[in-house]
Design an enzyme around this catalytic site. Sequence first.
Site, mmCIF file in Angstrom:
data_model
loop_
_atom_site.group_PDB
_atom_site.id
_atom_site.type_symbol
_atom_site.label_atom_id
_atom_site.label_comp_id
_atom_site.label_asym_id
_atom_site.label_seq_id
_atom_site.Cartn_x
_atom_site.Cartn_y
_atom_site.Cartn_z
ATOM 1 C CB CYS A 123 15.818 4.470 -15.224
ATOM 2 S SG CYS A 123 16.545 3.128 -16.181
ATOM 3 C CD GLU A 154 24.036 -3.978 -13.098
ATOM 4 O OE1 GLU A 154 22.845 -3.642 -13.308
ATOM 5 O OE2 GLU A 154 24.664 -3.636 -12.078
ATOM 6 C CB THR A 190 22.977 -0.596 -10.873
ATOM 7 O OG1 THR A 190 22.336 -1.435 -11.824
ATOM 8 C CG2 THR A 190 24.376 -0.262 -11.331
ATOM 9 C CG ASN A 196 14.301 -1.875 -11.650
ATOM 10 O OD1 ASN A 196 13.282 -1.227 -11.446
ATOM 11 N ND2 ASN A 196 14.610 -2.325 -12.856
HETATM 12 S S1 SF4 Z 1 21.789 1.114 -13.923
HETATM 13 FE FE1 SF4 Z 1 19.993 0.126 -14.850
HETATM 14 S S2 SF4 Z 1 18.245 0.823 -13.589
HETATM 15 FE FE2 SF4 Z 1 19.995 2.188 -13.139
HETATM 16 S S3 SF4 Z 1 19.771 3.969 -14.495
HETATM 17 FE FE3 SF4 Z 1 21.107 2.495 -15.526
HETATM 18 S S4 SF4 Z 1 19.736 1.221 -16.785
HETATM 19 FE FE4 SF4 Z 1 18.466 2.303 -15.276
#
Ligand code: SF4
Length: 381
Positions: A43, A165, A233, A302
């Site tokens: 990503c 996170e 997220t 994820n």
């Molecule tokens: S929150 Fe995590 S999964 Fe989402 S864009 Fe940012 S780094 Fe990528």
Amino acid sequence: MQAVQAQVESHYRSELVDRIRARGHELSAGGLTIKLAKEFGFCYGVERAIDLAYAARKSFPADKPIYLLGEIIHNPEVNDQIRNLGIQTISNKPTEEEMARLRSEDVVIIPAFGTEVATRRKLEEKGCILVDTTCGDVMSVWKRVRQYSKETVTSIIHGKAKHEETKATTSQATAYGSGHYLVVFNLDETDYVCDYILRGGNKEEFLSKFKGAYSPGFDPDVHLQAVGVANQTTMLRGETEEVQKRLRGAMEKRYGAADLPKHFRFFDTICGATQDRQDALGKLLAEPLDLLIVIGGYNSSNTSHLAEMGEKVLPTFFIKNAAKMESAALIRHWNQETHVEAATPDWLPSGNITVGITAGASCPNNLIEDTIRRLFELAGN
Ligand code: SF4
């Protein structure tokens, strides 16, 4: 950043994956067809974090120590590459001994999922040079949680309490204002909280059930009167929506529709990349497939949700690299229930088969290429 892009690409790019993508995300040979999800792999947040780590190594003199807090992203191969650049890993929450070793002006990289407020403060006090790769989408969650905190609203975070996170996010909830937090992992835990909101219950039992997932001094009798929902997220979108719906319903029943705004807030903080990968997999799963391969680090949130989506529909194998497909008669893959690698025999059917492939946001294309090549090799092409 521009100067290191070629180096980053040489480590993680795949011409084969680019070609398959350009030809409709599908490749057939012999009896095997593979279908790649329309969105998969790295990503924007992960790409930026890796670029920044490479750029840091290039920008600072070769003899200047550079440290990384934990893992840059949740992928073992990528973390190995970062170590190969000469970047040293220390704990994501450095121990006293590690802190004592750090000197002023040492460079410390903060990973894509961020770090706890206290860790950042200690590093700043020490005079370290911080290379902050925290993703902007993670910072949006922090902003929301800080706002709740300033308004004395308890943040209920849908996430994994031990994930870096979520730890960073919960630290934001208590660092500013007078806020508290509670982390709920799934719908069962959400229902338990809703029930407590509506009927009260045994406080000791509540605190023991959520041990390690609430702020110091959190009291469910006091701190569930005004709540704001946010999420890690990378959670499953459908589940996060359900969490907020159930909490909203409980607060409305408890305080009435007219007073709801005083007692309930919600802000969707699932990131766009997670959403895109889940949507694309949903579409892929609607097609006829014999099995699904999900590639990514076993501690990647994820990726685990992509595997969860597949497991509900068809045989799904969550692997961290192509070597896990030992033969057509044996695959080793992550079992999300038991949290150990499981071995499944005779996993690759013979004859004409279609295999779906997707990969988490921290998985580079070269690992996806290895997986595709190995699949064709095992299918006898
Ligand atoms: S929150 Fe995590 S999964 Fe989402 S864009 Fe940012 S780094 Fe990528």
